[in-house]
Design an enzyme around this catalytic site. Sequence first.
Site, mmCIF file in Angstrom:
data_model
loop_
_atom_site.group_PDB
_atom_site.id
_atom_site.type_symbol
_atom_site.label_atom_id
_atom_site.label_comp_id
_atom_site.label_asym_id
_atom_site.label_seq_id
_atom_site.Cartn_x
_atom_site.Cartn_y
_atom_site.Cartn_z
ATOM 1 N N CYS A 55 0.832 -1.208 0.000
ATOM 2 C CA CYS A 55 0.000 0.000 0.000
ATOM 3 C C CYS A 55 0.868 1.261 0.000
ATOM 4 C CB CYS A 55 -0.921 -0.028 1.222
ATOM 5 S SG CYS A 55 -1.870 1.481 1.471
ATOM 6 N N CYS A 58 -0.113 3.943 2.527
ATOM 7 C CA CYS A 58 0.246 3.490 3.878
ATOM 8 C C CYS A 58 1.712 3.808 4.161
ATOM 9 C CB CYS A 58 0.020 1.986 4.030
ATOM 10 S SG CYS A 58 -1.691 1.466 3.800
#
Length: 129
Positions: A55, A58
Site C-alpha cells: 500500500c 500506507c
Amino acid sequence: MGSNVSSVHDVHSSMEITSNGFVVEIESRRQWKSLFDSMKGSNKLLVIDFTAVWCGPCKAMEPRVREIASKYSEAVFARVDVDRLMDVAGTYRAITLPAFVFVKRGEEIDRVVGAKPDELVKKIEQHRV
C-alpha cells in the site's frame, strides 16, 4: 511515557520507539489479543493503523504516524498488517487502506480512512480524553 512503554513492552516484543510515543507493530494474533485485552479496561485511546506492505499511501503515512504518536503519548498506536492478520482487519472492516480505527474500552468509536494526517490528528484530539 514510562509506564505506558513498560506495560506494553512487557506484552509485546516488537516495538518501534519514537521520541515521546510509540507504535506497536502487531505481528501475531496472540500479540493483538494481549494488547486488545489490556486496553479493554482502560479509557485510553487505541489507534489501530491498518496497513499493508503493498500500500503506497500506507507507506507515505508511516513517518507521519510515528510523528503523531510521538506527540500523543497518552494514546496507544498499533500497526496491523491486513495480510498478516486478516481476521483482525475483517473484524474492523479495514478494506480501504490506510484505515485508522479508534477504540476505547474495546469498542470502536471512530475511524479515518485514507492518508489524511490532518483528519487523523483532529480525531485523536477529539477522542484522547
